[in-house]
Design an enzyme around this catalytic site. Structure first.
Site, PDB file in Angstrom:
ATOM      1  N   THR A   1      -1.026   2.928   4.525  1.00 22.46           N
ATOM      2  CA  THR A   1      -0.457   4.271   4.470  1.00 22.46           C
ATOM      3  C   THR A   1       0.517   4.521   5.617  1.00 22.46           C
ATOM      4  OG1 THR A   1      -2.446   5.159   3.487  1.00 22.46           O
ATOM      5  CG2 THR A   1      -1.072   6.717   4.697  1.00 22.46           C
TER       6      THR A   1
ATOM      7  N   ARG B   1      -8.815   8.268  -8.687  1.00 22.68           N
ATOM      8  CA  ARG B   1      -9.184   8.558  -7.295  1.00 22.68           C
ATOM      9  C   ARG B   1      -7.958   9.041  -6.500  1.00 22.68           C
ATOM     10  NH1 ARG B   1      -7.587   6.751  -1.887  1.00 22.68           N
ATOM     11  NH2 ARG B   1      -9.414   6.899  -0.558  1.00 22.68           N
ATOM     12  N   VAL B   2      -8.168  10.076  -5.711  1.00 19.34           N
ATOM     13  CA  VAL B   2      -7.140  10.561  -4.785  1.00 19.34           C
ATOM     14  C   VAL B   2      -7.754  10.569  -3.392  1.00 19.34           C
ATOM     15  CG1 VAL B   2      -5.750  12.566  -4.112  1.00 19.34           C
ATOM     16  CG2 VAL B   2      -5.989  11.964  -6.535  1.00 19.34           C
ATOM     17  N   GLY B   3      -6.993  10.125  -2.418  1.00 16.71           N
ATOM     18  CA  GLY B   3      -7.496  10.079  -1.043  1.00 16.71           C
ATOM     19  C   GLY B   3      -7.033  11.257  -0.217  1.00 16.71           C
ATOM     20  N   ASP B   4      -7.063  11.067   1.091  1.00 16.36           N
ATOM     21  CA  ASP B   4      -6.706  12.141   2.024  1.00 16.36           C
ATOM     22  C   ASP B   4      -5.203  12.351   2.158  1.00 16.36           C
ATOM     23  OD1 ASP B   4      -6.653   9.480   3.206  1.00 16.36           O
ATOM     24  OD2 ASP B   4      -6.083  10.495   5.064  1.00 16.36           O
TER      25      ASP B   4
ATOM     26  N   GLY C   1      -9.873   7.343   3.250  1.00 18.61           N
ATOM     27  CA  GLY C   1      -9.532   8.734   3.000  1.00 18.61           C
ATOM     28  C   GLY C   1     -10.731   9.630   2.767  1.00 18.61           C
TER      29      GLY C   1
ATOM     30  N   THR D   1       1.296   6.919   0.348  1.00 15.43           N
ATOM     31  CA  THR D   1       0.371   5.795   0.157  1.00 15.43           C
ATOM     32  C   THR D   1       0.177   5.478  -1.317  1.00 15.43           C
ATOM     33  OG1 THR D   1      -1.839   4.974   0.788  1.00 15.43           O
ATOM     34  CG2 THR D   1      -1.734   7.218  -0.016  1.00 15.43           C
TER      35      THR D   1
ATOM     36  N   THR E   1      -4.678   7.556   8.698  1.00 14.13           N
ATOM     37  CA  THR E   1      -4.717   6.397   7.819  1.00 14.13           C
ATOM     38  C   THR E   1      -6.149   5.873   7.825  1.00 14.13           C
ATOM     39  OG1 THR E   1      -3.757   4.212   7.381  1.00 14.13           O
ATOM     40  CG2 THR E   1      -3.989   4.826   9.679  1.00 14.13           C
ATOM     41  N   GLY E   2      -6.494   5.120   6.816  1.00 13.75           N
ATOM     42  CA  GLY E   2      -7.847   4.597   6.753  1.00 13.75           C
ATOM     43  C   GLY E   2      -8.609   5.154   5.565  1.00 13.75           C
TER      44      GLY E   2
ATOM     45  N   SER F   1       0.799  -1.231   0.000  1.00 10.22           N
ATOM     46  CA  SER F   1       0.000   0.000   0.000  1.00 10.22           C
ATOM     47  C   SER F   1       0.826   1.271   0.000  1.00 10.22           C
ATOM     48  CB  SER F   1      -0.951   0.014   1.190  1.00 10.22           C
ATOM     49  OG  SER F   1      -0.197   0.093   2.362  1.00 10.22           O
TER      50      SER F   1
END
Ligand code: ASP
Length: 333
Positions: free
Chosen positions: A193, A221-224, A247, A211, A244-245, A91
Site C-alpha cells: 500500500t 473484502r475491503v481494508g483500512d 487493515g 492499494t 499500511t499493513g 499491491s
C-alpha cells in the site's frame, strides 16, 4: 526486508491467510521506546513529502509538483499515481494481486487541506483509483463509492477500462490456488500500500492512500486504506497520518485518526505513531502474527514512522533530498 514480507498472516486465519510466526516479543511498554533517527528530531523545511515504503519515484513526482508551486492535493495525487501505474508493484493499481477469485479490486482515498474526503472501494478495471477518489470528492455529493457503481462513475469521468491482472500476478494467483489451497503465505512480493502525506510551502496538508489490499483476500473484502480515519486522516490545523499493513487491525483502532488526535494533544508525530502501534499491540495478543506501519507529519514539518515488526520504512523528500529511512519497531526480540 521487502515491503510485502512484513504482513504476517495467522491473525487472518478466517480469511485463509497464513502466518510466518516470529517469537513473541515485547510488552506494551516497549512501544513507548523512541526511535532515534536524527531526521525525527527536527522539523523539515517545507515543502515536504513522506510516503510509506521505499518509493523514491512516487515521492519525487509529488515533490516536483510542490517545488513548482503546485498544491499538496495535486502533489499527493501525482505521487500515488506513479505507484498505481507501476505494473511490477503487486499491491497497488495495475499488477495488484487479485482476490481468491482472480479479481483485482482496488481501494483508495484522498483528503485535501479543507478536510474534504473522497474514496473508492472494490473498484475494478480502472488503473488510477486515487484519481477516481479525487473525482468522487470533487464531482459528486458523496464521499465513498463502491464496486460497479464506482467503476461506472470512473468511466463517465473519462477513465479507461483496462485489464489490471498482469501475467505475473495471474501466474502468482494460479500458483497460490494450486499450492496453498486457501492457506497462502501471502505478501511475499516486494510492494505494498502507498500512503502519502504532502505539505506545500504554505503548510497546507493533503494525503492519499491506494492499494489492491491483501493478496487473495475473500471477494468483497475491503481494508483500512480507503476508510477515513483508518488508512488516512488529515486535519490541516494539526497534521496527517496514514497506514499500511493488516487493515483489519488498523480499522479496529481507527489508527490514522488516533494519531492525528494524539498530535492534537501534544504528541510529536513519532510519539503518536508509537502510541497507535502500542494501542494495537495492547489489544491484540496475536500481534506477533501481523504487521502494521504508520507514518505521520505535523504542521511544523516534523515526521514520524513506526511499525510492529522490523522491515517497514518511509521515504521523505524535503530540502532537496529524497531519502528512505528504516522505521523503528515494537517487536525487538
Ligand atoms: N492496508 C492494506 C489493506 O489491509 C494492505 C497493505 O497495506 O498491504 O488492505
Amino acid at each position: 526486508m521487502k515491503r510485502r514480507n512484513f504482513i504476517q498472516n495467522t491473525a487472518l486465519g478466517s480469511l485463509g491467510v497464513v502466518a510466518g510466526t516470529k517469537a513473541i516479543a515485547g510488552t506494551h511498554e516497549q512501544a513507548k521506546s523512541s526511535s532515534a533517527e536524527s531526521q525525527l528530531d527536527k522539523p523539515y523545511k517545507l515543502p515536504l513529502v513522506i510516503a510509506t515504503w521505499n518509493v523514491p519515484n512516487a515521492t519525487e513526482a509529488a515533490y516536483e509538483v510542490l517545488k513548482n508551486g503546485g498544491s499538496s492535493l495535486d502533489a499527493v495525487e501525482q505521487g500515488c499515481r506513479v505507484e498505481e501505474a507501476n505494473a511490477e508493484g503487486q499491491s497497488v493499481g495495475i499488477g495488484g494481486l487479485p482476490d481468491r477469485d482472480g479479481n483485482v479490486t482496488l481501494d483508495a482515498c484522498i483528503m485535501n487541506p479543507q478536510g474534504d474526503y473522497g474514496a473508492v472501494v472494490y473498484l475494478q478495471n480502472i488503473k488510477h483509483p486515487i484519481s477516481v477518489a479525487r473525482k468522487v470528492m470533487e464531482e459528486t455529493p458523496h464521499v465513498l463509492m463502491a464496486g460497479s457503481g464506482a467503476e461506472k462513475f470512473a468511466v463517465s469521468q473519462g477513465f479507461p477500462r483496462e485489464n489490471l491482472l498482469t501475467e505475473a500476478s495471474e501466474k502468482a494467483w494460479k500458483q497460490w490456488l494450486v499450492e496453498a489451497q486457501y492457506k497462502p503465505i501471502i505478501n511475499i512480493e516486494n510492494h505494498d500500500t502507498i500512503g502519502m502525506l504532502t505539505i506545500d510551502k504554505n503548510g497546507d496538508i493533503a494525503g492519499g492512500c491506494t492499494t489492491s489490499g491483501l493478496a487473495y483476500k475473500m471477494a468483497g473484502r475491503v481494508g483500512d486504506s480507503p476508510i477515513i480515519g483508518s488508512g488516512l486522516f488529515i486535519d490541516n490545523e494539526i497534521g496527517g497520518a496514514t497506514a499500511t499493513g493488516l487493515g483489519e487491525e488498523v480499522l479496529k483502532t481507527v489508527g490514522s485518526f488516533l494519531i492525528v488526535e494524539l498530535m492534537r494533544q501534544g504528541r510529536s508525530p513519532q510519539q503518536a505513531c508509537e502510541e497507535a502501534i502500542g494501542r494495537i499491540v495492547s489489544k491484540n495478543k496475536n500481534y506477533k502474527d501481523f504487521q502494521v506501519g504508520y507514518i505521520a507529519v505535523n504542521k511544523k514539518g516534523e515526521v514520524g514512522y513506526y511499525s510492529i515488526h522490523e522491515g517497514f520504512s518511509a521515504t521523505c523528500y524535503a530540502e532537496g533530498k529524497n531519502e528512505n529511512f528504516p522505521s523503528d519497531f515494537f517487536n525487538k526480540s
